[in-house]
Design a protein around this motif. Sequence first.
Motif, PDB file in Angstrom:
ATOM      1  N   TYR A  12      14.109  -6.776   3.156  1.00 26.36           N
ATOM      2  CA  TYR A  12      14.932  -7.108   1.987  1.00 26.36           C
ATOM      3  C   TYR A  12      15.368  -5.839   1.269  1.00 26.36           C
ATOM      4  O   TYR A  12      14.554  -4.962   1.024  1.00 26.36           O
ATOM      5  N   ARG A  13      16.656  -5.783   0.950  1.00 26.60           N
ATOM      6  CA  ARG A  13      17.177  -4.613   0.237  1.00 26.60           C
ATOM      7  C   ARG A  13      17.572  -5.054  -1.161  1.00 26.60           C
ATOM      8  O   ARG A  13      18.661  -5.589  -1.367  1.00 26.60           O
ATOM      9  N   PRO A  14      16.699  -4.810  -2.136  1.00 26.75           N
ATOM     10  CA  PRO A  14      16.935  -5.346  -3.484  1.00 26.75           C
ATOM     11  C   PRO A  14      18.031  -4.597  -4.229  1.00 26.75           C
ATOM     12  O   PRO A  14      18.150  -3.383  -4.102  1.00 26.75           O
ATOM     13  N   ARG A  15      18.777  -5.342  -5.006  1.00 32.35           N
ATOM     14  CA  ARG A  15      19.818  -4.759  -5.850  1.00 32.35           C
ATOM     15  C   ARG A  15      19.196  -3.851  -6.916  1.00 32.35           C
ATOM     16  O   ARG A  15      19.651  -2.753  -7.179  1.00 32.35           O
ATOM     17  N   TYR A  16      18.129  -4.368  -7.539  1.00 35.63           N
ATOM     18  CA  TYR A  16      17.435  -3.605  -8.581  1.00 35.63           C
ATOM     19  C   TYR A  16      16.240  -2.865  -7.980  1.00 35.63           C
ATOM     20  O   TYR A  16      15.776  -3.191  -6.887  1.00 35.63           O
ATOM     21  N   THR A  17      15.731  -1.929  -8.710  1.00 33.49           N
ATOM     22  CA  THR A  17      14.497  -1.247  -8.317  1.00 33.49           C
ATOM     23  C   THR A  17      13.299  -2.147  -8.619  1.00 33.49           C
ATOM     24  O   THR A  17      13.239  -2.764  -9.680  1.00 33.49           O
ATOM     25  N   ILE A  18      12.399  -2.241  -7.664  1.00 34.56           N
ATOM     26  CA  ILE A  18      11.200  -3.068  -7.844  1.00 34.56           C
ATOM     27  C   ILE A  18       9.975  -2.156  -7.918  1.00 34.56           C
ATOM     28  O   ILE A  18       9.741  -1.356  -7.015  1.00 34.56           O
ATOM     29  N   ARG A  19       9.261  -2.296  -8.992  1.00 35.11           N
ATOM     30  CA  ARG A  19       8.070  -1.465  -9.181  1.00 35.11           C
ATOM     31  C   ARG A  19       6.808  -2.300  -9.209  1.00 35.11           C
ATOM     32  O   ARG A  19       6.754  -3.317  -9.900  1.00 35.11           O
ATOM     33  N   ALA A  20       5.797  -1.843  -8.488  1.00 31.92           N
ATOM     34  CA  ALA A  20       4.459  -2.422  -8.635  1.00 31.92           C
ATOM     35  C   ALA A  20       3.628  -1.425  -9.427  1.00 31.92           C
ATOM     36  O   ALA A  20       3.602  -0.236  -9.105  1.00 31.92           O
ATOM     37  N   VAL A  21       2.977  -1.904 -10.466  1.00 34.11           N
ATOM     38  CA  VAL A  21       2.186  -1.014 -11.324  1.00 34.11           C
ATOM     39  C   VAL A  21       0.740  -1.510 -11.401  1.00 34.11           C
ATOM     40  O   VAL A  21       0.490  -2.681 -11.696  1.00 34.11           O
TER      41      VAL A  21
ATOM     42  N   LEU B 119      -0.858 -17.022  -1.680  1.00 34.22           N
ATOM     43  CA  LEU B 119       0.179 -17.883  -2.269  1.00 34.22           C
ATOM     44  C   LEU B 119       0.650 -17.327  -3.609  1.00 34.22           C
ATOM     45  O   LEU B 119       1.843 -17.370  -3.927  1.00 34.22           O
ATOM     46  N   GLY B 120      -0.311 -16.805  -4.384  1.00 29.72           N
ATOM     47  CA  GLY B 120       0.051 -16.194  -5.669  1.00 29.72           C
ATOM     48  C   GLY B 120       0.981 -15.010  -5.455  1.00 29.72           C
ATOM     49  O   GLY B 120       1.989 -14.853  -6.158  1.00 29.72           O
ATOM     50  N   ALA B 121       0.663 -14.184  -4.473  1.00 27.98           N
ATOM     51  CA  ALA B 121       1.510 -13.024  -4.167  1.00 27.98           C
ATOM     52  C   ALA B 121       2.895 -13.481  -3.720  1.00 27.98           C
ATOM     53  O   ALA B 121       3.912 -12.884  -4.099  1.00 27.98           O
ATOM     54  N   ALA B 122       2.933 -14.552  -2.933  1.00 22.26           N
ATOM     55  CA  ALA B 122       4.222 -15.064  -2.448  1.00 22.26           C
ATOM     56  C   ALA B 122       5.095 -15.497  -3.622  1.00 22.26           C
ATOM     57  O   ALA B 122       6.298 -15.191  -3.668  1.00 22.26           O
ATOM     58  N   VAL B 123       4.500 -16.180  -4.572  1.00 22.61           N
ATOM     59  CA  VAL B 123       5.258 -16.662  -5.730  1.00 22.61           C
ATOM     60  C   VAL B 123       5.783 -15.480  -6.559  1.00 22.61           C
ATOM     61  O   VAL B 123       6.911 -15.491  -7.050  1.00 22.61           O
ATOM     62  N   MET B 124       4.973 -14.428  -6.667  1.00 18.14           N
ATOM     63  CA  MET B 124       5.443 -13.232  -7.380  1.00 18.14           C
ATOM     64  C   MET B 124       6.640 -12.607  -6.663  1.00 18.14           C
ATOM     65  O   MET B 124       7.636 -12.236  -7.298  1.00 18.14           O
ATOM     66  N   ALA B 125       6.536 -12.500  -5.351  1.00 18.02           N
ATOM     67  CA  ALA B 125       7.632 -11.889  -4.578  1.00 18.02           C
ATOM     68  C   ALA B 125       8.884 -12.767  -4.642  1.00 18.02           C
ATOM     69  O   ALA B 125      10.006 -12.256  -4.716  1.00 18.02           O
ATOM     70  N   GLN B 126       8.696 -14.081  -4.615  1.00 17.49           N
ATOM     71  CA  GLN B 126       9.831 -15.001  -4.709  1.00 17.49           C
ATOM     72  C   GLN B 126      10.528 -14.853  -6.064  1.00 17.49           C
ATOM     73  O   GLN B 126      11.762 -14.845  -6.148  1.00 17.49           O
ATOM     74  N   PHE B 127       9.726 -14.713  -7.101  1.00 22.53           N
ATOM     75  CA  PHE B 127      10.292 -14.535  -8.447  1.00 22.53           C
ATOM     76  C   PHE B 127      11.116 -13.241  -8.513  1.00 22.53           C
ATOM     77  O   PHE B 127      12.231 -13.220  -9.049  1.00 22.53           O
ATOM     78  N   VAL B 128      10.563 -12.187  -7.951  1.00 22.25           N
ATOM     79  CA  VAL B 128      11.256 -10.895  -7.947  1.00 22.25           C
ATOM     80  C   VAL B 128      12.574 -11.005  -7.179  1.00 22.25           C
ATOM     81  O   VAL B 128      13.624 -10.546  -7.641  1.00 22.25           O
ATOM     82  N   TYR B 129      12.500 -11.633  -6.025  1.00 22.59           N
ATOM     83  CA  TYR B 129      13.726 -11.858  -5.223  1.00 22.59           C
ATOM     84  C   TYR B 129      14.771 -12.611  -6.049  1.00 22.59           C
ATOM     85  O   TYR B 129      15.946 -12.239  -6.077  1.00 22.59           O
ATOM     86  N   LEU B 130      14.315 -13.664  -6.701  1.00 23.94           N
ATOM     87  CA  LEU B 130      15.210 -14.528  -7.477  1.00 23.94           C
ATOM     88  C   LEU B 130      15.930 -13.738  -8.564  1.00 23.94           C
ATOM     89  O   LEU B 130      17.152 -13.868  -8.741  1.00 23.94           O
TER      90      LEU B 130
ATOM     91  N   ILE C 207      10.266   0.247  -4.789  1.00 22.17           N
ATOM     92  CA  ILE C 207      11.356   0.151  -3.818  1.00 22.17           C
ATOM     93  C   ILE C 207      12.626   0.413  -4.618  1.00 22.17           C
ATOM     94  O   ILE C 207      12.873  -0.244  -5.627  1.00 22.17           O
ATOM     95  N   LYS C 208      13.383   1.382  -4.170  1.00 23.70           N
ATOM     96  CA  LYS C 208      14.593   1.775  -4.887  1.00 23.70           C
ATOM     97  C   LYS C 208      15.666   0.708  -4.731  1.00 23.70           C
ATOM     98  O   LYS C 208      15.932   0.244  -3.626  1.00 23.70           O
ATOM     99  N   GLY C 209      16.291   0.334  -5.827  1.00 19.82           N
ATOM    100  CA  GLY C 209      17.385  -0.636  -5.775  1.00 19.82           C
ATOM    101  C   GLY C 209      18.599  -0.076  -5.067  1.00 19.82           C
ATOM    102  O   GLY C 209      18.849   1.129  -5.116  1.00 19.82           O
ATOM    103  N   THR C 210      19.348  -0.951  -4.398  1.00 24.39           N
ATOM    104  CA  THR C 210      20.497  -0.487  -3.623  1.00 24.39           C
ATOM    105  C   THR C 210      21.770  -0.391  -4.474  1.00 24.39           C
ATOM    106  O   THR C 210      22.581   0.502  -4.268  1.00 24.39           O
ATOM    107  N   GLU C 211      21.944  -1.327  -5.412  1.00 30.12           N
ATOM    108  CA  GLU C 211      23.193  -1.349  -6.173  1.00 30.12           C
ATOM    109  C   GLU C 211      23.032  -0.847  -7.598  1.00 30.12           C
ATOM    110  O   GLU C 211      23.858  -0.115  -8.111  1.00 30.12           O
ATOM    111  N   GLN C 212      21.942  -1.288  -8.216  1.00 30.93           N
ATOM    112  CA  GLN C 212      21.696  -0.865  -9.599  1.00 30.93           C
ATOM    113  C   GLN C 212      20.260  -0.357  -9.717  1.00 30.93           C
ATOM    114  O   GLN C 212      19.412  -1.002 -10.337  1.00 30.93           O
ATOM    115  N   PRO C 213      20.027   0.792  -9.111  1.00 31.37           N
ATOM    116  CA  PRO C 213      18.644   1.303  -9.068  1.00 31.37           C
ATOM    117  C   PRO C 213      18.090   1.619 -10.450  1.00 31.37           C
ATOM    118  O   PRO C 213      16.870   1.729 -10.625  1.00 31.37           O
TER     119      PRO C 213
END
Lengths: 457, 457
Positions: free
Chosen positions: B310-319, B439-450, B263-269
């Motif tokens: 959610y529109r993330p400031r940074y780019t989020i990559r799943a690898v 729940l594990g996936a949720a915690v990962m996404a929460q961490f990324v959001y944070l 997902i491309k970051g909006t402010e600091q991609p």
Amino acid sequence: MKRTTLSIAICLAAMTGYGQTQDSIMFRRISDEILLHGTCYENLRVLCKTVGHRLSGTPAAAKAVTWGEKAMKEAGADKVWLQKVNVPYWYRGKESLELRLNGSYKKVPALSLGNSEGTGGKPMEAQVVMVGSFDEYKALPEKDVKGKIVFFNYRFRQDFVNSFDGYGDAVAYRWNSPNVAAKRGAAGVIIRSMSTGMDDHPHTGSMHYEDSLAVKLPEMAIGNETADALEAACKKGAVSARMTSECHMMKDMVPSFNVIGEIKGTEQPERIITVGGHLDSWDVGEGAHDDGAGCVQSIEVIRALKAIGYRPRYTIRAVLFMNEENGNKGGHAYADSAVARKEQHVVAFESDAGGFSPRGIGLEMSEAKKNHIRQYKHLFLPYNVYDFDHEEGGVDISPLYHKHKVPMAGLMPDSQRYFDVHHTPNDVFEQVNHRELKLGAAVMAQFVYLVCEHGLE
Amino acid sequence: MKRTTLSIAICLAAMTGYGQTQDSIMFRRISDEILLHGTCYENLRVLCKTVGHRLSGTPAAAKAVTWGEKAMKEAGADKVWLQKVNVPYWYRGKESLELRLNGSYKKVPALSLGNSEGTGGKPMEAQVVMVGSFDEYKALPEKDVKGKIVFFNYRFRQDFVNSFDGYGDAVAYRWNSPNVAAKRGAAGVIIRSMSTGMDDHPHTGSMHYEDSLAVKLPEMAIGNETADALEAACKKGAVSARMTSECHMMKDMVPSFNVIGEIKGTEQPERIITVGGHLDSWDVGEGAHDDGAGCVQSIEVIRALKAIGYRPRYTIRAVLFMNEENGNKGGHAYADSAVARKEQHVVAFESDAGGFSPRGIGLEMSEAKKNHIRQYKHLFLPYNVYDFDHEEGGVDISPLYHKHKVPMAGLMPDSQRYFDVHHTPNDVFEQVNHRELKLGAAVMAQFVYLVCEHGLE
């Protein structure tokens, strides 16, 4: 003088340090003993595979009592005895649910709810009316529900992180639907199971009839997949159902027992710590998580403390309670006996939330007592137990709490998997992990040790 | 002035309060989205049941790449691409282990260890010498071990509460036994599996040959029950074994891929947060916990953040990394590419410890960064995540950490069940619970959001 003060200070610090170290060492000894030599997993295998499910009043429940007595003796209890309890006996008999979703009737997996009265063994056929909630049901015109089978399609909420919150939210639909439905002339009730499962296991469990109602409607639970199919069909058009069930509550109570084993206290044997689980189960599956786990963990507390040569100040009792599922007669009998004998109970600790990895110890007691326990939180952290902020006890020990003001505590294992198998044919030994089960037992024994050493005033 | 100061104070307090509330609300939205609408469990079913196990270099691994690319697109990634990786290809072929415990040879469940060289498909028969440790082996006279098959009977320690500690303690016997044995003239190696299981599943996994040694001994693992039987037989008298195996490392590397979605970051991609798991698995079972779980959770992070808008400031990559199990070529390729392209990586987060109920987030970064994360601990507690005190990352992201100084984090799920199934034929979809995985996936996404919201400077 200064020097003396300093010496005392050093001495006190050393003692505190020593005390902490002693506690940590004992916690480790308990954990090592159970993780390396624990017999609770093998005990559970025997209970599940040679006794199986064991509803109160049944011959299987009597067999479970014999098993419990033997297991308690093998664990090394100083004294083992049976405490008389009269229990209700609910009989399931033959049952079937057929749904006509399109064209012809087809039998689906279903279970009558515990304590409910069936159709007298005769088919009872009617149109199905689906509602999402009690409110939705009450809003329907009476003519639309009269003589119908009501499908209470309330979903177990998966968004709660603690699945017990989801259970608490949904369980009224199991417990009370026949009463709500009867008041407006319905003929029977089908409910979506109290289930987090992505499968088709129906979940049984207790319901009740209000005394004021003359009509006792039959109630059956269906699994999530059948409920999804029924929901889809109801949205499309007319659906009918045929319920046939023989279930009923027997008139007479049946004599049964709580199984009790104890280690006699060395200094204050009159003061008692109780750990327990319940021996009865629903009449499907093997009652592995609910609550074979709690029983074998309680026996393990006795075995492990004996094995490491621990000599407790207080008396430690393990109790396998009878009839938690549909009457709690065992819990009441134990509390009544405690009152009659003027027993001094320090605390009661129940494990009845499944044999999963422990996360916390629920505390239902005064704030002062909670805080007394919480000062030792750090001792539990290496065993992955961190949560001391919830009020939890157990159904079996709640009469002791209510009648006798005994502080109660409850093991809080991870809750994610419990309502996949709870009260289903799938609550079998294979669903229990040996390490998770043992860790729970270790935490129970550690708690008992802690209260023995540091009291709970 | 006083008034203004007060206003600013109130304003700041309100903002802090607002920020906290906003974070809590977003954490809840993420959790609700995944617990109610998550597709990771279904994705895992498809991966396990249509691809199955997928060792690097095999056609199944290629099929997994195609699956991953599709799943990443379906999750709604802005961009999906494949990153070239050359991987080793270890070939198992036919294999058997026969033991003569009393009288005649009997075939037992066994697995050659990954990367090992077999017997060239020909039976290799020798007497078995049992030792409990490397030290015990080294203390034996050379004549007693020359030409023999050494049984390294080192037990996985069950007394560690965190089972990864037990794995760390025992794994040298899988990794290094053929080297230790070869130095004193042994002909082959059998090891007790790295297993907490109370069963007979052999556990495979990687081993290595020291470059300085000309001799590459065959190495096979047996399950705990067979190991117990072999141990008992060795104590009684002479035992012999017949190893037959075709396994070998192929000469040529095979072209393969990491699968990447972002997902491309909006402010600091240009600033990148990586979440990942590894797509390859051992060639038994279905690689469900190891590490199908980490893959579908990483894809779920993309899906859920997109789904809630959610529109993330940074780019989020799943690898989805290729070749974690026996080479880590995917991890190196990703890090090399990051260095070559001068990418700015904020943090990398791996899930490779099973799809179990999350308990913590391991942090491998500066103390300042750890403390930055820890100030948000309370936000994770409602999701049963409390442990931020361990240094954990992941094998795949470790080159990024080592070569590029990128802070790394690792999901820490409950560890009790992992080494029952790890690298066995029993690591299948049915071993994964849908709620624990989500729940594990949720915690990962929460961490990324944070990290998107509060940075990680």
